[in-house]
Design a protein around this motif. Structure first.
Motif, mmCIF file in Angstrom:
data_model
loop_
_atom_site.group_PDB
_atom_site.id
_atom_site.type_symbol
_atom_site.label_atom_id
_atom_site.label_comp_id
_atom_site.label_asym_id
_atom_site.label_seq_id
_atom_site.Cartn_x
_atom_site.Cartn_y
_atom_site.Cartn_z
ATOM 1 N N TRP A 21 -42.064 -12.675 -1.412
ATOM 2 C CA TRP A 21 -42.618 -12.170 -2.672
ATOM 3 C C TRP A 21 -42.879 -10.669 -2.592
ATOM 4 C CZ3 TRP A 21 -47.084 -15.898 -4.574
ATOM 5 C CH2 TRP A 21 -46.570 -17.185 -4.763
ATOM 6 N N VAL A 22 -43.509 -10.248 -1.500
ATOM 7 C CA VAL A 22 -43.898 -8.848 -1.346
ATOM 8 C C VAL A 22 -42.665 -7.963 -1.206
ATOM 9 C CG1 VAL A 22 -45.120 -7.222 0.155
ATOM 10 C CG2 VAL A 22 -46.142 -9.431 -0.379
ATOM 11 N N ARG A 23 -41.670 -8.423 -0.489
ATOM 12 C CA ARG A 23 -40.419 -7.670 -0.377
ATOM 13 C C ARG A 23 -39.753 -7.520 -1.742
ATOM 14 N NH1 ARG A 23 -37.674 -7.045 4.583
ATOM 15 N NH2 ARG A 23 -35.730 -7.213 3.426
ATOM 16 N N TYR A 24 -39.850 -8.560 -2.582
ATOM 17 C CA TYR A 24 -39.290 -8.453 -3.936
ATOM 18 C C TYR A 24 -39.928 -7.296 -4.702
ATOM 19 C CZ TYR A 24 -39.434 -8.910 -8.934
ATOM 20 O OH TYR A 24 -39.407 -8.599 -10.271
ATOM 21 N N ARG A 46 -46.766 -3.593 3.339
ATOM 22 C CA ARG A 46 -46.088 -3.438 2.053
ATOM 23 C C ARG A 46 -47.034 -3.606 0.865
ATOM 24 N NH1 ARG A 46 -40.317 -4.166 1.714
ATOM 25 N NH2 ARG A 46 -39.332 -4.254 3.777
ATOM 26 N N LEU A 47 -48.078 -4.392 1.056
ATOM 27 C CA LEU A 47 -48.921 -4.790 -0.071
ATOM 28 C C LEU A 47 -49.979 -3.754 -0.414
ATOM 29 C CD1 LEU A 47 -48.878 -7.228 -1.888
ATOM 30 C CD2 LEU A 47 -50.470 -8.382 -0.346
ATOM 31 N N PHE A 48 -50.442 -2.991 0.571
ATOM 32 C CA PHE A 48 -51.536 -2.048 0.343
ATOM 33 C C PHE A 48 -51.110 -0.634 0.729
ATOM 34 C CE2 PHE A 48 -53.547 -6.145 1.087
ATOM 35 C CZ PHE A 48 -54.458 -6.217 0.040
ATOM 36 N N VAL A 98 -48.275 -11.437 8.693
ATOM 37 C CA VAL A 98 -49.415 -10.889 7.951
ATOM 38 C C VAL A 98 -49.452 -9.366 8.101
ATOM 39 C CG1 VAL A 98 -51.944 -10.747 7.890
ATOM 40 C CG2 VAL A 98 -50.817 -12.970 7.999
ATOM 41 N N ILE A 99 -49.178 -8.868 9.303
ATOM 42 C CA ILE A 99 -49.116 -7.418 9.517
ATOM 43 C C ILE A 99 -48.028 -6.802 8.645
ATOM 44 C CG2 ILE A 99 -48.713 -5.597 11.206
ATOM 45 C CD1 ILE A 99 -51.321 -7.052 11.701
ATOM 46 N N ARG A 100 -46.865 -7.425 8.615
ATOM 47 C CA ARG A 100 -45.747 -6.922 7.800
ATOM 48 C C ARG A 100 -46.091 -6.962 6.320
ATOM 49 N NH1 ARG A 100 -40.724 -7.455 10.291
ATOM 50 N NH2 ARG A 100 -39.969 -6.261 8.477
#
Length: 480
Positions: free
Chosen positions: A170-173, A125-127, A119-121
Motif C-alpha cells: 500500500w505504502v509503495r503505491y 516511506r510513510l513519514f 516496519v522500518i521500510r
C-alpha cells in the motif's frame, strides 16, 4: 557511535537486531508451553516433522486435543510447515525434544524479525518527519505483545508478517503507483495472509477496497484505461493469490463437505470428541446467556483481574505465558494512556480521511447600500480523488475489522479476553497514534526542536519499557 545512530540504515538494523535478540532468547529459555495453546499448535508441527509430505486432517487423533476434541489442523498450517522444516534441519544434529521445540519456534522468531524489518521500510516511506518515522517503528516493534508473538509456536507471527507485506505494498503505491512489483507484493501478502490466521483477513478485504478505489478514482486516466487496468492487474493479483493459497481451501472443500474454512467441521469434531462439559452445545456464551453487549464488555470472570474490555486492552499491550504472566499494573496503564492520547489526537486530522481533494472559492458580493455588511459567498468544489485520504480510510478499516471480528467471536462462540486476537490492528493503530501526536504537538508546541525531543524521549521510553518487561518479568518467570 554518534555517526552510527545518525545513519538511518544502521539505526534500523540496530532496532531489528535488538528485537531479534529479545525474541530469540525468549524462544530459547521457554519450556512447554511458552504461549497460549502452544502444546496443541506444536502437535501439528510434530506431525509434519514425523510424516514428511503428509498433511493431517483436522480430526486426526495424533493432533486432536482430548479435552476440547479439536485440533489446529482445521486452520491453515503454513506456519507449522515452516516450523517442521527447522525441525528437520535440527534432526541432522540432534533429536532431543527441547532442541526440536526450539527449532520449531525459530520460524516464529524469523517471521517477526522479517515483520520488524518491513516496519522500518514502511516507516521510511510513510513519514517525512524523522521523529515521527522512528516513533512509529518503535511503537510497533517494541510493543511487548508484538515481541511475544516471536517467542512460541503460533500462527499470529505469520499473519503479522503478511499484514506488514500488504501494508508495504500500500505504502509503495502511494509513492510509485500500482506497478507490477507492487501488485505482486500485494498478492504475495494476501496469499500468505490467507494461509495464516482468520483474524487478519480484514487486511485482504481492505486491500481489495484500496486497490479498486485507487485504480478507478485516483489515476486521472480515461475511464476505459482505468477499467482495463483494474481487470488486468486485478486478475493478475487474484491469480497469484489463488496460486499461493487456493490449494488449502480446495483441500478443505473436499475433506470437510464443502466447508472451505473448516470452522463447521471443527465444531462437529468438538461435539463428537470433546469432554462432556466442553462440547460446543453445552458451552455457555454471552449470546446463549442473553447478555447485552454492555453486560459482555463489563463482565469480569472470577479468574480475571479486570473486566473484558480492560483485559483485552492490557493483554494487547502484553500478557504472557498461558495468559498467566501479567505486566505491572501501572506500566500497563501508562501504555494504554499513551496510546489513548495519540488516538484522541486523530480528531485533529479528520480532514485527511476525506477521499477527495477540495478547492474553495470565495466570492465577495457588494451590498446595495454602502453601510450594509459585505456578503461573502463560499463555494466548495470537489475535484479529483485523494489517494492519501483513501489510504487513511483503508487503514481505519484494517484497524477496526479485527476488533469487530473478535467481539463477534467472543460474544457468540468463545468468551475470551486476549488482546492477541486483535494484534493485526497494531500497524494502523500505531500509524494513527503517531499521526495523532504529530497533530497535537503542532497545535500546542510551536518549537520544532521540542517536538523532536518528544519523539526521541517517547521512543527511548517505549524501548526501555520492553527491555524492563523482558528482564524483570519474562526472564525470571520463564527461568524460574
Amino acid at each position: 557511535m554518534k555517526k552510527f545512530f545518525k545513519n538511518e540504515k544502521y539505526l534500523g538494523l540496530a532496532l531489528v537486531g535488538l528485537a531479534f535478540l529479545i525474541m530469540f532468547i525468549w524462544a530459547m529459555i521457554g519450556s512447554m508451553p511458552t504461549g497460549p495453546d502452544e502444546g496443541m499448535r506444536y502437535q501439528v508441527a510434530q506431525y509434519l516433522y514425523k510424516n514428511p509430505g503428509k498433511l493431517p486432517r483436522g480430526e486426526d487423533e495424533a493432533i486432536r486435543n482430548s479435552r476440547w476434541g479439536i485440533s489446529y489442523g482445521f486452520s491453515p498450517i503454513l506456519s507449522y510447515m515452516v516450523s517442521a522444516v527447522f525441525m528437520w534441519i535440527t534432526k541432522i544434529f540432534t533429536t532431543e525434544k527441547l532442541a526440536l521445540l526450539r527449532a520449531a519456534r525459530m520460524a516464529d522468531v524469523l517471521f517477526m524479525t522479517a515483520a520488524s524489518w518491513l516496519v522500518i521500510r514502511i516507516g521510511r516511506r510513510l513519514f517525512q518527519d524523522k521523529g515521527q518515522r522512528w516513533m512509529f517503528c518503535v511503537l510497533v516493534i517494541f510493543l511487548p505483545e508484538f515481541l511475544f508473538m516471536g517467542a512460541y509456536v503460533n500462527t499470529d507471527s505469520l499473519s503479522l508478517l503478511s499484514c506488514a507485506i500488504i501494508l508495504f505494498a500500500w505504502v509503495r503505491y502511494l509513492d510509485e503507483g500500482w506497478t507490477w512489483k507492487n501488485c505482486i507484493l500485494l498478492a504475495a501478502g494476501m496469499g500468505i495472509c490467507f494461509l495464516s490466521y482468520y483474524n487478519a483477513y480484514g487486511w485482504i478485504l481492505w486491500s481489495a477496497f484500496f486497490f479498486c478505489v485507487t485504480v478507478l478514482f485516483c489515476s486521472g486516466k480515461p475511464w476505459k484505461e482505468r477499467w482495463k487496468f483494474l481487470f488486468g492487474r486485478g486478475f493478475a493479483i487474484g491469480g497469484i493469490t489463488f496460486a499461493l493459497a487456493g490449494w488449502w481451501f480446495i483441500r478443505n472443500y473436499f475433506l470437510y463437505d464443502g466447508d472451505i474454512l473448516g470452522r463447521k467441521a471443527s465444531d462437529l469434531c468438538a461435539e463428537k470428541y470433546a469432554w462432556p462439559d466442553f462440547k460446543p452445545s453445552v458451552r455457555m456464551t454471552p449470546k446463549k446467556l442473553g447478555w447485552s453487549y454492555k453486560d459482555f464488555f463489563l463482565y469480569q470472570d472470577p479468574g480475571w483481574q479486570h473486566n473484558w474490555v480492560i483485559s483485552v486492552l492490557y493483554s494487547f499491550v502484553g500478557t504472557f505465558g498461558v495468559f498467566d504472566i501479567f505486566m505491572n499494573e501501572n506500566m500497563s496503564r501508562a501504555y494504554v494512556l499513551f496510546l489513548t492520547v495519540g488516538v484522541l489526537g486523530v480528531t485533529l486530522m479528520l480532514r485527511e480521511f476525506y477521499w477527495k481533494n477540495t478547492e474553495v472559492s470565495v466570492t465577495h458580493m457588494r451590498a446595495a447600500a454602502p453601510k450594509k455588511p459585505v456578503k461573502i459567498k463560499t463555494i466548495t468544489h470537489y475535484r479529483e480523488w485523494n489517494k492519501t485520504g483513501v489510504f487513511n480510510l483503508a487503514m481505519a478499516g484494517a484497524m477496526v475489522t479485527p476488533v469487530l471480528l473478535f467481539i463477534s467471536y467472543a460474544y457468540n462462540s468463545d468468551n475470551q479476553a486476549q488482546g492477541r486476537y486483535i494484534l493485526s490492528a497494531v500497524f494502523p493503530l500505531m500509524y494513527f497514534v503517531t499521526k495523532g501526536y504529530g497533530k497535537l504537538l503542532e497545535k500546542f508546541i510551536k518549537k520544532e526542536e521540542l517536538r523532536k525531543w518528544f519523539y526521541l524521549i517517547a521512543a527511548i521510553l517505549w524501548i526501555a519499557g520492553a527491555l524492563i518487561t523482558f528482564t524483570t518479568l519474562i526472564i525470571p518467570n520463564y527461568l524460574g
